[in-house]
Design a protein around this motif. Structure first.
Motif, short mmCIF file in Angstrom:
data_model
loop_
_atom_site.label_atom_id
_atom_site.label_comp_id
_atom_site.label_asym_id
_atom_site.label_seq_id
_atom_site.Cartn_x
_atom_site.Cartn_y
_atom_site.Cartn_z
N SER A 120 0.83 -1.19 0.00
CA SER A 120 0.00 0.00 0.00
C SER A 120 0.87 1.24 0.00
CB SER A 120 -0.90 0.02 1.22
OG SER A 120 -1.60 -1.17 1.33
N ILE A 175 -0.04 -2.81 -7.34
CA ILE A 175 -1.45 -3.24 -7.35
C ILE A 175 -1.54 -4.72 -7.72
CG2 ILE A 175 -3.64 -2.88 -8.52
CD1 ILE A 175 -3.04 0.05 -8.56
N SER A 204 -8.15 2.31 -1.68
CA SER A 204 -8.73 2.68 -2.97
C SER A 204 -9.13 4.13 -2.99
CB SER A 204 -9.94 1.82 -3.26
OG SER A 204 -9.56 0.51 -3.44
N LEU A 250 -5.96 6.17 -3.53
CA LEU A 250 -5.45 6.09 -4.90
C LEU A 250 -6.36 6.86 -5.86
CD1 LEU A 250 -4.26 2.41 -5.26
CD2 LEU A 250 -2.88 4.44 -5.36
N PHE A 251 -7.68 6.76 -5.64
CA PHE A 251 -8.62 7.50 -6.51
C PHE A 251 -8.39 8.99 -6.37
CE2 PHE A 251 -12.65 9.32 -7.72
CZ PHE A 251 -12.99 8.58 -8.82
N ALA A 273 -7.76 2.11 -9.09
CA ALA A 273 -8.25 2.15 -7.71
C ALA A 273 -9.58 1.40 -7.62
CB ALA A 273 -8.41 3.60 -7.26
#
Lengths: 166, 105
Positions: free
Chosen positions: A11, A41, B16, B19-20, B46
């Motif tokens: 992460s 990812i 997520s 990242l978005f 994401a």
């Protein structure tokens, strides 16, 4: 225990490289950082038992899409730091707006009621056998429509890429 | 053994979201059209990550099939978008989006 540390590490890598994509001045560096983000990812996908998806992600994104980006940047000779400076107020408002978006997203999702997992955990869900069955049983029509979409995109790209349209 | 049994789903939602937001920041922050395309890719990824996390969480493979469709749409979008960018560059000698305000008329 080790899974947790791998999760934190991946992460951290994904977020840091994602920030570097946005903040680095040279477009080539942005592309390379984006490839590293995609690898992080893909590591998450492997952690989530989606091994086939991780392989497809690396092949399609890091292998095909990013090479297309690099190709265009090299072709247009953009591999230098030529970006003109944006108004500082515009930069500040962009940072404030996205920061507010993050606050809204986190604030609304933090206390959301969690759905309990109803199915018992199945480690084979991400394997190619299950995915193929779902794809060709439940999603056959979208699969065919996707082929039409790709055909249309190919024709459009060739048409737009031609030197002159008579 | 999967990460989803150890790590709460909230962490994936948070990752997520971050990242978005980085993708949104890139779209608002930069004026080079290629970097804006890359930020859009980051936003799509994401969403893909969250779809896969929930797919594993609920043991339902439909979420991972959606990710395949998102990848197909992203590939089509990039091919057409970069072709448009090439023809913009041919006409304006730059990929700066502020050169495109001639569309205002």
């Amino acid at each position: 225990m080790i899974t947790q540390y791998v999760f934190y590490f991946l992460s951290f890598l994904a977020i840091m490289f994602g920030l570097m994509v946005v903040l680095s001045k040279n477009p080539i560096h942005s592309v390379l950082y984006l490839v590293l983000t995609f690898f992080a990812i893909a590591g998450h996908y492997v952690l989530l038992n989606a091994q086939f998806l991780a392989a497809v992600h690396i092949i399609v994104y890091a292998g095909a899409i990013m090479v297309l980006f690099l190709f265009v940047i090299m072709l247009l000779n953009l591999n230098k730091e030529t970006e003109p400076h944006k108004n500082v107020w515009l930069k500040l408002s962009a940072a404030v707006a996205s920061g507010l978006l993050l606050v809204v997203l986190v604030g609304s999702l933090k206390n959301a009621e969690m759905i309990a997992a109803t199915n018992t955990f199945d480690p084979n869900v991400g394997l190619i056998e299950n995915l193929g069955k779902t794809l060709f049983k439940e999603f056959l029509l979208p699969f065919e429509v996707a082929s039409l979409l790709l055909l249309g995109a190919m024709v459009g790209a060739v048409l737009l890429g031609k030197k002159s349209i008579k | 053994m999967s990460a989803i049994q150890i790590i709460p789903i909230n962490w994936y939602i948070l990752l997520s979201a971050v990242l978005f937001t980085i993708g949104v920041l890139g779209v608002l922050f930069r004026r080079n059209a290629i970097i804006i395309f890359m930020s859009v890719e980051l936003m799509l990824n994401a969403v893909n990550l969250l779809l896969v996390a929930f797919s594993t969480y609920l043991s339902d493979s439909a979420g991972q099939v959606f990710v395949f469709f998102i990848m197909a749409v992203a590939a089509a979008e990039v091919a057409v978008g970069l072709a448009i960018l090439m023809s913009v560059y041919r006409n304006t000698k730059s990929t700066d989006i502020y050169m495109l305000n001639k569309l205002k008329g």
